[in-house]
Motif scaffolding. Structure first.
Motif, mmCIF file in Angstrom:
data_model
loop_
_atom_site.group_PDB
_atom_site.id
_atom_site.type_symbol
_atom_site.label_atom_id
_atom_site.label_comp_id
_atom_site.label_asym_id
_atom_site.label_seq_id
_atom_site.Cartn_x
_atom_site.Cartn_y
_atom_site.Cartn_z
ATOM 1 N N SER A 71 0.837 -1.205 0.000
ATOM 2 C CA SER A 71 0.000 0.000 0.000
ATOM 3 C C SER A 71 0.870 1.252 0.000
ATOM 4 N N GLY A 72 0.271 2.366 -0.366
ATOM 5 C CA GLY A 72 1.004 3.623 -0.360
ATOM 6 C C GLY A 72 1.270 4.180 -1.739
ATOM 7 N N ALA A 73 0.622 3.610 -2.767
ATOM 8 C CA ALA A 73 0.788 4.154 -4.113
ATOM 9 C C ALA A 73 0.305 5.599 -4.146
ATOM 10 N N SER A 74 1.069 6.448 -4.827
ATOM 11 C CA SER A 74 0.743 7.880 -4.879
ATOM 12 C C SER A 74 -0.174 8.185 -6.059
ATOM 13 N N ASP A 75 -0.671 9.411 -6.093
ATOM 14 C CA ASP A 75 -1.485 9.845 -7.228
ATOM 15 C C ASP A 75 -0.665 9.815 -8.515
ATOM 16 N N LEU A 76 0.631 10.148 -8.397
ATOM 17 C CA LEU A 76 1.489 10.125 -9.583
ATOM 18 C C LEU A 76 1.715 8.688 -10.051
ATOM 19 N N ASP A 77 1.820 7.750 -9.107
ATOM 20 C CA ASP A 77 1.911 6.326 -9.470
ATOM 21 C C ASP A 77 0.700 5.929 -10.309
ATOM 22 N N ARG A 78 -0.476 6.331 -9.852
ATOM 23 C CA ARG A 78 -1.719 5.995 -10.571
ATOM 24 C C ARG A 78 -1.765 6.668 -11.940
ATOM 25 N N GLU A 79 -1.259 7.889 -12.008
ATOM 26 C CA GLU A 79 -1.242 8.609 -13.277
ATOM 27 C C GLU A 79 -0.370 7.882 -14.298
ATOM 28 N N VAL A 80 0.802 7.444 -13.864
ATOM 29 C CA VAL A 80 1.706 6.711 -14.760
ATOM 30 C C VAL A 80 1.094 5.369 -15.159
#
Length: 262
Positions: A71-80
């Motif tokens: 857990s801990g994925a960032s918004d930028l992780d999701r964007e990529v």
């Protein structure tokens, strides 16, 4: 060293690119490819391995199997993640370019693609031809590694595990769908024999991932066909740990490529 600082989008793209090409069980700090990329982007192997596990938490194929990633994925992780899934071709080429730029900045030799396409040494070509061949090899390498790693390096029909005899086979042919030619969900890991049969429409898969034989194969009584094809009829393939084949692609294969029961 950028330990403790925010991940840049370029770093995340390289991380996701590597995530797609490694088996889920090899997302650890001791993996030599993780160590190499970590050094290139100025992160520790532990930090990169943790980021790869963050990415795994966004992967439906991982979470649906009961595994959670980290857990801990960032918004930028999701964007990529969303960018890759929307345009595999562009991101594969972009990541290769970023990777090579970093190698140049650090004074490292040019990375070599290992795809055997029968074209020989890339230095035999110049100009536009060289660029086209280089990009083709980048695409082929990404797709092959993503598909084979997802299927744990085994043919999903026969279980063959000799990489020299395995093909990352397109469900919808490369030339028929530019947007999905690098999408790992448009791929199957097949032995060279089963790849050829699939490509020629002699076998296909139904929506339950079971093998369908063409009428021609069903009726052949040669010992070879009876041994290597007849037992497959109605048998479910071994599904990948990630990038499960898209059923829409399978339907297109049955409609366009498969010779069926005519």
């Amino acid at each position: 060293m950028t330990t403790g600082t925010r991940w840049t989008k370029e770093q995340l793209k390289l991380a996701f690119n590597l995530y797609c090409q490694l088996p889920f069980g090899k997302l650890h700090k001791g993996n030599k490819e993780i160590i190499e990329l970590a050094g290139l982007i100025g992160r520790t192997p532990s930090a990169l391995a943790m980021k790869l596990c963050n990415i795994a938490s966004l992967d439906p194929a991982i979470t649906s199997s009961g595994r959670k990633g980290l857990s801990g994925a960032s918004d930028l992780d999701r964007e990529v993640w969303d960018e890759f899934n929307a345009d595999w071709d562009r991101l594969a080429l972009e990541c290769a370019h970023i990777h090579e730029q970093l190698r140049v900045e650090k004074g490292l030799p040019e990375a070599k693609e290992s795809v055997d396409d029968g074209l020989g040494d890339i230095d035999d070509f110049t100009g536009e031809t060289k660029r086209v061949i280089t990009e083709q090899r980048i695409r082929q390498s990404f797709f092959r590694r993503a598909v084979l790693s997802s299927y744990r390096g085994c043919c999903c029909m026969s279980g063959l595990s000799d990489s020299r005899l395995l093909i990352a086979s397109h469900i919808v042919p490369w030339s028929k769908d530019k947007e999905n030619r690098l999408n790992p969900r448009n791929g199957l890991c097949l032995s060279a024999l089963h790849d050829k049969a699939f490509d020629r429409g002699l076998i296909s898969l139904d929506d339950d991932f079971r093998v369908i034989l063409s009428k021609d194969l069903e009726q052949r009584n040669e010992p070879f066909v009876q041994e290597f094809f007849h037992p497959l009829a109605g048998q479910a393939i071994t599904l990948p740990e990630r990038f499960v084949p898209d059923k829409a692609f399978l339907a297109r294969h049955r409609d366009v490529v498969f010779v069926g029961h005519v």
